[in-house]
Design an enzyme around this catalytic site. Sequence first.
Site, PDB file in Angstrom:
ATOM      1  N   GLU A  60      -4.066   0.082   9.820  1.00 32.27           N
ATOM      2  CA  GLU A  60      -2.779   0.721  10.086  1.00 32.27           C
ATOM      3  C   GLU A  60      -2.918   2.181  10.483  1.00 32.27           C
ATOM      4  OE1 GLU A  60      -3.346  -1.335   7.558  1.00 32.27           O
ATOM      5  OE2 GLU A  60      -1.859  -2.932   7.747  1.00 32.27           O
ATOM      6  N   HIS A 129       4.335  -4.862  -2.725  1.00 34.19           N
ATOM      7  CA  HIS A 129       4.989  -5.338  -1.500  1.00 34.19           C
ATOM      8  C   HIS A 129       6.502  -5.199  -1.527  1.00 34.19           C
ATOM      9  CE1 HIS A 129       1.098  -7.224  -0.642  1.00 34.19           C
ATOM     10  NE2 HIS A 129       1.520  -7.434   0.576  1.00 34.19           N
TER      11      HIS A 129
END
Lengths: 328, 369
Positions: A60, A129
């Site tokens: 990322e 998450h």
Amino acid sequence: MPELTYRNALRAALTEEMARDESVVLLGEDIGVYGGTHLITQGLLDRFGAKRVIDTPIAEGGFTGAAIGMAMLGLRPVVEMMTWNFSFLASDQIIQNAAKLRYFSGGQVGVPIVIRGPNGGGVQLSAQHTHSLENLYGHFPGLKVVSPVTPYDVKGMMLTAIRDPDPVIFLEAGALYGTKGEVPEEEYTVPFGKARVAREGKDVTLISYGRQVNLLLRVAERLATEEDVQAEVIDLRSIRPFDEETIVASVKKTNRAVAVQEQWRFFGVASEVAAVIQERAFDYLDAPVERVSGAEVPAPYARNLEEAAFPSEQQVIDAAHRVLYREG
Amino acid sequence: MAVSKEARDKTGGGKATGAASPNGQQPAAEQTPDLGGERLLELYRKMLLIRVFEEATQRAFRQGKIGGYLHVYIGQEAVATGFLDAYREGDKVITAYRDHAHALLLGSDPNAVMAELYGRGTGIVKGKGGSMHLFDVERGLMGGYGIVGGHIPLGVGMAYALRYEGTEGIVQLYLGDGAIHNGAYHEAANLAGLWGKSGMNPTLFIIENNQYGMGTSVERATAMTDLGAKFDSYGIEHEKVDGMDVAAVIACARRATARVRETGRPYAVEALTYRTAPHGAADIKESYRTREEINQWRQRDPLGLVEQRLLDSGAADEGRLGALRDEVKARVDEAVRFADESPEPPLDELHTDVYADVAAQQETEPTHA
Ligand SMILES: Cc1ncc(C[n+]2csc(CCOP(=O)(O)OP(=O)(O)O)c2C)c(N)n1
Ligand SMILES: [Mg+2]
């Protein structure tokens, strides 16, 4: 007007803008061959080719930084964060480069990038998450941060985002990808910095953004049918720029406000809403502004704990009762 | 010192020899040890427990009893079974979210693991973490983690701590082929190599190369597909092993753990394996690979290979294997029943474990909610 799902409205915006503007490229994990883990980019590799639909490794920080570099030379990258939870790895690039380049280059470079993906919780993904990051990214000058909740807005705001000369953090309501709404066939855009009055009312103002807006609409319906209380529901849509006018105008009418957010209470968007109201509509208030937020804990996995960790209809109704002095 | 260039050229990286895996990479190791019938049966039972357990979790996911993400280990059983066979008390184990097998192999109670997946108060982390976050600190399991690559620096730090405390322990650090492209890996591997120079980093990196990170094959993720070679840059020696053959893994694991334990230096093994199940239980899309490829790997199914060996050597007959299957199935059924019958966590668990004591938690709570 045709009905589209949130997912298809989003894909329509990407497709139309890629067809219109050759400088638009997509980057992200599994967006091409796989079609996107949430199927947002399904079919786009076939249509636009691997040069414009770029599958990346799980890196990322690297690919977000590279996309920022592309944007510095005039491309218009739209980066998919598979989920915003992974953006912490890219946040150095987003905050240290994208947000500030225009400023520290004295205006010589701009970063017309969009970073998009599903945000928020509610599907038992537990602590690592489950995040709602509006306030985090909204904190940094140089970024624009939006959080559309209807298919209409997600399409119109995506077009605005891609055409914007500055970096846009595009927080999608991941839990709502399958929900439907009207989306016109002709081209339209939805501007940033304008909240939406999702339901009109005169007795109390309920303010939120993202999927919590639907919670507020359910609450407003209950208040109307069960207690004849007319709640006005404001969907902020845009976190930065922030539409003070719509909030203030509503509170001047209703004199009472409840700000709701999925994220944690401390230092969140709802705090900003409350501060703006007391700065600009203090004399109109009949009760202190209430906030309803997520529990002050990392997100748990177990279904019952997760439910207890997020704002509920009942909590919002209780808060509305408090500002209406209808307690007990 | 890294593996010499000649050695790499000969084998395509590491010092592996033997039959090529279906994708043409070089797996396999030295002569696999003769494990003996009873020992092989015991290993088979362990792998079978993982397989049957994972199949039960998939069913429960489809029934909506397990929520969130669920990543199973089907196809990869020989890797963790082989490496954890070399586990010694005092060692630490850390992995990502595909962590059920590691817990079961370390001796965690299958009931508590299943209950965790069901989100029950009797779960191994009280229903707070779910499938991706199994911990059993008493047995050396320092967690499952959800952010790809995020656990790698933790493992390297644990290895330092073990030496700092003067123990003989080592860290078994599992990571995926996809995780190796993340910055966290590169920064941590560099640290491990560096600290290993003074014997302060007994980390055994175990790459579970199951050929894909979600829908992205190794070839589509990097120009240098020999993943062991990524360790060369950091002065960490490495080899490959056939991750479908538990005997080969055991031989490699014995040697690798012994050297890491003795030297205090990191070492890496790339286990070539295959995930026959979808990436996660919710990811039914398999457009990134072919049926034929899956079937080809299935022919070297780690359980199938052991079954064959057991039958061929006469160590077991079909009757014995059948009895074993029944026994394992009964154990898993019990875990499912336990999970199903367990209560949800009490609601006040929501606010515990944020800080060390509840008073500290209360200090950070809003005064008026
Ligand atoms: C930083 C980060 N990016 C993306 C993801 C989403 N994701 C979860 S698993 C996965 C693939 C990881 O592949 P690999 O490391 O090979 O492990 P495997 O699943 O094959 O065991 C991805 C991209 C994530 N969890 N964390
Ligand atoms: Mg993998």
